[in-house]
Design an enzyme around this catalytic site. Structure first.
Site, PDB file in Angstrom:
ATOM      1  N   GLY A 171       0.659  -1.548   0.040  1.00  0.00           N
ATOM      2  CA  GLY A 171       0.078   0.347  -0.154  1.00  0.00           C
ATOM      3  C   GLY A 171       0.682   0.822  -0.236  1.00  0.00           C
ATOM      4  O   GLY A 171       1.744   1.594  -0.981  1.00  0.00           O
ATOM      5  N   GLY A 172       0.588   2.099   0.443  1.00  0.00           N
ATOM      6  CA  GLY A 172       1.134   3.689   0.858  1.00  0.00           C
ATOM      7  C   GLY A 172       2.290   3.462   1.768  1.00  0.00           C
ATOM      8  O   GLY A 172       2.997   3.745   1.135  1.00  0.00           O
ATOM      9  N   GLY A 405      23.514   9.730 -31.238  1.00  0.00           N
ATOM     10  CA  GLY A 405      22.951  10.598 -29.983  1.00  0.00           C
ATOM     11  C   GLY A 405      23.512   9.826 -28.791  1.00  0.00           C
ATOM     12  O   GLY A 405      23.642  10.508 -27.841  1.00  0.00           O
ATOM     13  N   ALA A 406      23.419   8.622 -29.157  1.00  0.00           N
ATOM     14  CA  ALA A 406      24.463   8.023 -27.358  1.00  0.00           C
ATOM     15  C   ALA A 406      25.424   7.839 -27.525  1.00  0.00           C
ATOM     16  O   ALA A 406      25.765   8.120 -25.610  1.00  0.00           O
ATOM     17  CB  ALA A 406      23.942   6.440 -27.887  1.00  0.00           C
TER      18      ALA A 406
END
Length: 515
Positions: A171-172, A405-406
């Site tokens: 949960g939280g 770009g890499a």
């Protein structure tokens, strides 16, 4: 009441707290293969160093029988001690007391040690073993989680925050670990927002707790965890080792220990580690360990996004963060997960003042519809942002491919590398020679009497002119071209020269990190 009676009362109250949920529940914890909250703290910290805080805190719940419920220690043990002589703050949830559930005062105890850790500049370690929010306390329990989350966020970049999952975390409760720097998980522990029963009720899917949120699931598939351990003792040893590489806070300075491994040591293996065939894989771990002090490398997230490697080494005794493409996995291509993994590690190292070395061998970004639709543009931008934002010493070693770009994304000079070092085998170009030749020389190849021979001729021509380190070196985009076996020496010399590096940036509240 006499002094003796008061001391007896103190001893009795302390004994009640130390016993937690009682002998039967402690035995049940042991039968499950788990240590108790206090046993975990004692195993983690230096012997005799633990000082417990808020032993006698009690809850204020009155609904659903809570007015008659005794919860010794409020289900969490908090305090401080030392690891290898260095101060740390710690909290450890006690599953023997109301299942370690978090209520108002349970959260208040955790918040107090978090606040103290930030005030004094010491790491904060949280050991999670809890059934979740204490339902009987309603919104007070939820508010407690919120108070913890806010402190996690404010402490980020100030002190190292470590979460340890040694039982259920649901949960939280999962969001506090997600906000911390490193998450350790032990086999048979689990972490998920909605459990198997809820998932079955809502979607009809059947899945076990282990498959859904087990330690290896989060280490290998989701990337939510950074370390896996078969048992709690192994996990604790991993935590102590990690701490040895980290400063206590963002102002302390990077740890440096005595080193008897010569800075000028050469490893002849590095001469031949990169294959002559540009499409043949090799293991970048071999390069990293050859250069590290005593060949020691502590890897972070070794099971997830294995096409990129992150972790810590020492160079001449100094802690250094490592980011490296892994040619053995997906040819070292960058993808969504690799970008996320590397970017977050880079930002942690930068926030703690830890210098970084990047080892580059990547042919580019992983092509495909799934990557494009999954958001490789925004995820890949995280890597660009992280390097561009970093102000610690940045070193890059290009071992082979550095394409397109890499190449930029892996700490190019344009993104802030202080020292770019290339091996003679480096191939720095917009793309590989074969692809480039097919585009640049397409007409000549198509019109040739022997197109295949012409293609090979043009590939060789492109490699000679562009696919090497010397074109970049001619423009100052590579600072050094060296023999591979000298890499350790030049890395250490470079770090020595950059240790006083300072950079000023435009004044602003904060940047907007890519989503």
């Amino acid at each position: 009441m006499s002094k003796e009676a008061k001391l007896e009362k103190l001893a009795a109250k302390r004994e009640e707290v130390l016993l937690g949920g009682g002998a039967q529940k402690i035995e049940k914890q042991h039968q499950s293969g788990k240590l108790t909250a206090r046993e975990r703290i004692n195993a983690l910290l230096d012997e005799g160093s633990f000082v417990e805080l808020d032993q006698f805190v009690v809850h204020r719940g009155t609904y659903f029988g809570m007015d008659k419920t005794v919860a010794p220690g409020e289900g969490v043990v908090t305090g401080y001690g030392s690891v290898d002589g260095r101060l740390v703050y710690v909290f450890s949830q006690d599953f023997t007391v109301l299942g370690g559930s978090l209520g108002e005062m349970h959260a208040a105890k955790i918040c107090k040690v978090m606040d103290l850790a930030v005030k004094v500049g010491a790491p904060c370690i949280g050991i999670n073993d809890s059934g979740g929010a204490r339902i009987q306390e309603g919104v007070d329990a939820l508010n407690g989680y919120g108070e913890i989350f806010r402190r996690n966020t404010h402490a980020s970049g100030v002190i190292p925050q470590i979460s340890v999952i040694m039982g259920p975390c649901a949960g939280g409760a999962v969001y506090s670990p997600a906000l911390t720097d490193f998450v350790f998980m032990v086999n048979n522990a689990n972490m998920f927002i909605t459990g198997p029963q809820v998932i079955k009720a809502v979607t009809g899917e059947e899945v076990s707790a282990e498959e859904l949120g087990g330690a290896m699931t989060h280490n290998r598939i989701s990337g939510n965890a950074h370390f896996y351990a078969d048992d709690e003792r192994e996990c604790i040893a991993q935590i102590r080792r990690l701490l040895s590489f980290l400063p206590s806070n963002n102002l302390e300075g990077v740890p440096v220990i005595h080193c008897d491994d010569p800075a000028e040591r050469m490893d002849e293996m590095l001469k031949d580690v990169v294959p002559d065939n540009p499409n043949q894989a090799y293991d970048m771990h071999d390069v990293i360990m050859a250069l590290a002090d005593h060949h020691d490398f502590f890897e972070v997230q070794q099971y997830w996004a294995q096409n990129i490697i992150t972790g810590f080494i020492r160079l001449n005794g100094m802690s250094v963060g490592v980011i490296a493409n892994q040619p053995k996995s997906m040819a070292g291509c960058l993808d969504i997960n690799a970008s996320d993994k590397a970017a977050r590690f880079i930002r942690f190292c930068d926030s703690m003042g830890i210098p970084m070395v990047t080892f580059v061998d990547t042919p580019g970004y992983l092509p495909g519809v799934a990557q494009e639709h999954g958001g490789i543009i925004r995820h890949g931008a995280k890597l660009l942002y992280a390097y561009s934002e970093a102000s610690v010493p940045l070193l890059a070693v290009i071992t082979r491919k550095a394409y397109g770009g890499a190449y930029l994304a892996m700490c190019a000079k344009a993104l802030g590398a202080d020292m770019a070092i290339a091996w003679p085998s480096a191939q720095i170009a917009v793309m590989g020679a074969q692809g480039a030749a097919n585009i640049v020389f397409r007409k000549e190849i198509d019109s040739a009497d022997d197109p295949q021979a012409k293609r090979q001729e043009k590939i060789a021509e492109y490699e000679e002119e562009f696919s090497n380190p010397y074109c970049a070196a001619a423009r100052g985009l590579v600072d050094l071209v060296i023999e591979p076996e000298y890499t350790r020496y030049y890395l250490i010399k470079s770090l020595d020269s950059l240790i006083t590096k300072q950079e000023s940036r435009p004044g602003k509240k904060h940047g907007n990190f890519p989503s």
